[in-house]
Design a protein around this motif. Structure first.
Motif, short mmCIF file in Angstrom:
data_model
loop_
_atom_site.label_atom_id
_atom_site.label_comp_id
_atom_site.label_asym_id
_atom_site.label_seq_id
_atom_site.Cartn_x
_atom_site.Cartn_y
_atom_site.Cartn_z
N ASN A 492 0.84 -1.20 0.00
CA ASN A 492 0.00 0.00 0.00
C ASN A 492 0.88 1.26 0.00
N VAL A 493 0.27 2.42 0.02
CA VAL A 493 1.02 3.66 -0.15
C VAL A 493 2.07 3.83 0.95
N ALA A 494 1.65 3.64 2.20
CA ALA A 494 2.59 3.84 3.31
C ALA A 494 3.77 2.88 3.23
N ALA A 495 3.50 1.65 2.83
CA ALA A 495 4.57 0.65 2.74
C ALA A 495 5.45 0.87 1.52
N SER A 496 4.97 1.65 0.56
CA SER A 496 5.70 1.82 -0.70
C SER A 496 6.71 2.96 -0.66
N ARG A 497 6.83 3.64 0.46
CA ARG A 497 7.78 4.75 0.53
C ARG A 497 9.22 4.23 0.42
N ARG A 498 10.06 5.06 -0.10
CA ARG A 498 11.44 4.66 -0.40
C ARG A 498 12.10 4.01 0.83
N GLY A 499 12.62 2.81 0.63
CA GLY A 499 13.39 2.13 1.66
C GLY A 499 12.57 1.36 2.66
N HIS A 500 11.25 1.55 2.68
CA HIS A 500 10.41 0.94 3.72
C HIS A 500 10.36 -0.58 3.60
N TYR A 528 -8.94 2.96 -2.97
CA TYR A 528 -8.28 4.12 -3.58
C TYR A 528 -7.23 4.73 -2.66
N ALA A 529 -7.55 4.91 -1.39
CA ALA A 529 -6.65 5.61 -0.47
C ALA A 529 -5.34 4.86 -0.27
N VAL A 530 -5.36 3.54 -0.39
CA VAL A 530 -4.15 2.75 -0.10
C VAL A 530 -3.50 2.17 -1.36
N PHE A 531 -4.12 2.40 -2.51
CA PHE A 531 -3.61 1.80 -3.75
C PHE A 531 -2.29 2.43 -4.18
N THR A 532 -1.34 1.57 -4.52
CA THR A 532 -0.06 1.99 -5.08
C THR A 532 0.02 1.49 -6.52
N PRO A 533 0.28 2.35 -7.49
CA PRO A 533 0.38 1.88 -8.88
C PRO A 533 1.43 0.78 -9.03
N ASN A 534 1.17 -0.12 -9.95
CA ASN A 534 2.08 -1.25 -10.15
C ASN A 534 3.46 -0.81 -10.61
N LYS A 634 -6.29 -11.89 -23.20
CA LYS A 634 -5.47 -11.11 -22.28
C LYS A 634 -6.36 -10.54 -21.18
N ILE A 635 -5.76 -10.30 -20.02
CA ILE A 635 -6.50 -9.71 -18.91
C ILE A 635 -6.13 -8.23 -18.82
N TYR A 636 -7.15 -7.38 -18.84
CA TYR A 636 -6.93 -5.94 -18.81
C TYR A 636 -7.38 -5.38 -17.46
N ILE A 637 -6.51 -4.56 -16.88
CA ILE A 637 -6.78 -3.95 -15.57
C ILE A 637 -6.63 -2.43 -15.69
N LYS A 638 -7.62 -1.71 -15.21
CA LYS A 638 -7.50 -0.25 -15.07
C LYS A 638 -7.11 0.05 -13.63
N GLU A 639 -5.95 0.68 -13.47
CA GLU A 639 -5.55 1.04 -12.12
C GLU A 639 -6.49 2.12 -11.58
N ASN A 640 -6.59 2.20 -10.26
CA ASN A 640 -7.58 3.15 -9.73
C ASN A 640 -6.96 4.42 -9.16
N LYS A 641 -5.71 4.65 -9.51
CA LYS A 641 -5.07 5.91 -9.10
C LYS A 641 -4.02 6.25 -10.14
N SER A 642 -3.93 7.53 -10.50
CA SER A 642 -2.91 7.96 -11.46
C SER A 642 -1.55 8.05 -10.78
N ILE A 643 -0.51 8.06 -11.58
CA ILE A 643 0.85 8.22 -11.04
C ILE A 643 0.97 9.57 -10.33
N TRP A 644 0.38 10.61 -10.91
CA TRP A 644 0.50 11.95 -10.34
C TRP A 644 -0.18 12.03 -8.98
N GLN A 645 -1.38 11.47 -8.86
CA GLN A 645 -2.07 11.50 -7.57
C GLN A 645 -1.31 10.69 -6.52
N TYR A 646 -0.71 9.60 -6.94
CA TYR A 646 0.11 8.81 -6.02
C TYR A 646 1.29 9.62 -5.51
#
Length: 703
Positions: A492-500, A528-534, A634-646
């Motif tokens: 998630n977003v909090a876990a995705s911070r650099r070095g975490h 949405y609040a915790v989603f981290t883009p792939n 093929k399996i298509y996925i729409k992410e639920n947060k943009s890179i910019w918002q992340y």
């Protein structure tokens, strides 16, 4: 004001295109329509003006997919891809009365800007080590000091709670006439019992706020009240609450808070949440999304030929707490999983049902791996867990004996791996008591004698802050009982911070725990609040995890070390020291696809009007899948947060966006290979190629 800022941002990015990407804007103005623009772009990408072939290849893919309509697997909706067409309209001032977010233009700007630059150098090991130092573990003295104060405050509140309870049948009541100090001593003693924390778990926002020193903002409290009105559970143990930091000073506890504090999107969608794993939807007599026929009810979940999940009708349908990003939130919503412990105690009919469920495993030609989970496997009482493991053992014996009468090439897969999925080493480490350890030892000894060779507790530490002295002791005991502990992280977003995540690997490795999966958060709106883009998972793999990556020779050496060492923690530490690496990168980054299977093999084929990337996934080529994949597109996925918002979200957490600058360039991924410890051993005989319990149209050999 928000609209004004939006307009300014759009104007600003348009200026960037016009001043920094003049050739692109010229191509757009020279084109009469979207088709002409795409043709000119294709020609331009073949010209000699491009410095970055990888960027050109990725833009070519955006062009080729523009105009296509895809079936998006998570929402089951058709989406038309208009990425390059919208860019042409934007550059030629043809965007009229359309809601287009600046997030789309930001992503596209960075994609085209990359054409003229070689990729930046990756961070060096020193930089990664500096990022890792930002994140203390729960073993640090400063962290422990704050938590000691938390515990003292919470114990005082628990004393008041017990004094006001009207539950004479409870074991946690004070004898009449004892002093205040004696009450505190009793609660301190009870604190070491898992049952105490479950009995005293917080179930209301008001009580949670008191436990946190009345530090929750009014907005959060109102959100919790709204959640309760929607029958969304609140359940947090006193122990886990004590890990938070309500002082406003000291360690950053965001990674823990994001697990227990609900977002507005989660609360709003609760009641209308759909199962992301389509194969978890089971209808009597009908195959699931992966083609498997399953027993009635919701006890067995299955997507692969060789492994199935068992969810007991017991307290294992509960957890030590409700994780805000839980992949089984759909089941909590339907109340198949819940916190009504008395109702969850096994009924007399459970023994009969367990027998039938074991017959499913016994009579299946391919199953050799059982994952007992929930809920949480270790929420089941010891007696119940012993009975379940005994049933698994007897099933494995019968399956093995039946193979004695089958010819080579017709034999069924025999049980090789048993896993218990549990977050209790994190939520409730005092659950790892002597009786449980004896059950684990006893089962391993018996099961090893009949060919089962892999025994794993699959747990879920989310942050180094969850690694406390209590958790360390629980880990030590489990390892001493002969079971391997692997960790699954939800990225998630909090876990995705650099070095975490790198620091979490290091801390867990130091205790003898191996990392198994780093899961992308599922992209439904409730997350949405915790989603981290792939793309961030890919960036972490290439720029941080890479410093613990092992060569093929190192993997062999490490595997032998694990198999021959009685002290796994010391062995891993020695290995890291001798090879001068901060941790061993044994985990794979994956997304659970909402069809069947896990993968991180994808390409980016477009972006939506609000800048969310659309990904085209292939299945993981390194493992066996249900035969149904041969009939799947093929399996298509729409992410639920943009890179910019992340990136803006990271900035709000105190991160520097420039430290994530290379994130834009991660547009395609490939699933990492599986660490050999997680492979199934050679059974020593040839398993039949026929399948049981499978119904797939057009596959005539399957029944």
């Amino acid at each position: 004001m928000k609209q004004k800022n939006k307009m300014l941002s759009t104007h600003g990015i348009k200026t960037l295109f016009e001043t920094r990407l003049t050739q692109l804007t010229s191509l757009a103005s020279e084109s009469q329509d979207e088709t002409a623009f795409k043709n000119k772009l294709n020609d331009y990408l073949l010209s000699g003006h491009i410095y970055n072939p990888a960027a050109a290849r990725q833009i070519k893919r955006l062009i080729d997919n523009d105009g296509k309509t895809i079936y998006e697997a998570s929402t089951e909706q058709e989406i038309k891809i208009e990425t390059i067409s919208l860019l042409w309209k934007f550059l030629t001032n043809r965007i009229i009365n359309e809601e287009i977010s600046v997030d789309l233009w930001m992503d596209l700007y960075h994609q085209f800007d990359r054409l003229y630059h070689e990729e930046d150098e990756l961070p060096n090991e020193k930089q990664v080590q500096q990022w890792m130092k930002r994140w203390p573990s729960g073993l640090n003295d400063d962290v422990r000091a704050i938590r000691h104060q938390n515990k003292e405050r919470i114990i005082s509140l628990l004393i008041q709670k017990i004094e006001n309870r009207h539950a004479p049948s409870s074991r946690y009541i004070f004898p009449e006439g004892i002093t205040g100090e004696e009450k505190r001593q009793l609660v301190c003693q009870w604190w070491n019992e898992a049952r105490f924390h479950l009995a005293m778990a917080v179930k209301s926002p008001t009580e949670l706020n008191r436990m946190l020193g009345n530090s929750l903002p009014e907005e959060t409290l109102q959100l919790y009240h709204k959640a309760r009105k929607k029958r969304m559970p609140v359940f947090i143990t006193p122990y886990y609450i004590s890990l938070l930091n309500p002082t406003g000073k000291g360690y950053d506890d965001t990674a823990i808070r994001s697990y227990i504090l609900y977002s507005s999107q989660l609360v709003e969608t609760y009641g209308n949440i759909h199962a992301w794993e389509k194969e978890d939807v089971v209808e009597a007599g009908k195959p699931n999304a992966a083609g498997w026929l399953l027993p009635e009810g919701h006890n067995i979940h299955r997507r692969y030929p060789d492994v199935a999940i068992l969810i007991p009708d017991s307290m294992g349908r509960a957890c030590g707490g409700l994780c805000a990003s839980c992949q089984r939130m759909y089941d909590f919503q339907s109340e198949r999983l819940n916190f009504n412990f008395e109702e969850l105690k096994p009924k007399e009919s459970w023994d009969k049902r367990l027998k039938k469920l074991m017959e499913y495993f016994e009579n299946d030609s391919q199953l050799r791996d059982i994952l007992i989970t929930g809920g949480d496997a270790l929420m089941s009482q010891n007696k119940t867990l012993r009975n379940i493991l005994e049933a698994v053992y007897k099933m494995a014996v019968r399956k093995r004996n039946a193979n004695l009468h089958r010819a080579e090439g017709e034999k069924y897969a025999e049980l090789q791996r048993v896993r218990l999925g549990s977050r209790l080493p994190v939520y409730l480490p005092m659950r790892i008591n002597d009786e449980l350890l004896e059950i684990l030892r006893e089962f391993k000894e018996k099961a090893s004698a009949i060919g089962v060779s892999q025994f794993l507790i699959q747990t879920h530490f989310q942050t180094p802050l969850e690694v406390t002295p209590e958790a360390r002791e629980a880990i030590r005991k489990i390892l001493a009982a002969g079971w391997t502990i692997t960790n699954q992280l939800v990225y998630n977003v909090a876990a995705s911070r650099r070095g975490h995540t790198a620091k979490l690997r290091k801390v867990l490795n130091g205790l003898g725990v191996l990392c198994y999966y780093t899961f992308s958060v599922k992209g439904f709106e409730e997350n949405y609040a915790v989603f981290t883009p792939n793309s961030r998972s890919l960036q972490e793999k290439e720029e941080e995890k890479v410093w613990g990556k092992l060569s093929a020779e190192q993997e062999k050496e490490f595997l032998n070390l694990l198999r021959n060492s009685k002290d796994r923690a010391a062995a891993i530490q020695r290995f890291c020291t001798s090879h001068q690496i901060p941790f061993v990168a044994t985990d794979r980054s994956v997304l659970n696809l909402p069809g069947i299977g896990k993968s991180m093999t994808f390409v980016t084929i477009g972006m939506t009007k609000d800048g969310k990337r659309m990904l085209e996934f292939d299945h993981d080529p390194t493992r066996q899948h249900s035969p149904i994949i041969h009939q799947m597109d093929k399996i298509y996925i729409k992410e639920n947060k943009s890179i910019w918002q992340y990136m803006l979200q990271l900035q709000e957490m105190g991160e520097k966006k420039e430290e994530y600058a290379s994130l834009w360039s991660y547009m395609e991924g490939e699933t990492e290979h599986r660490f050999p410890l997680y492979n199934y051993p050679d059974p020593g005989f040839r398993i039949t190629e026929k399948y049981s319990h499978l119904s797939v149209v057009d596959n005539k050999s399957i029944c």
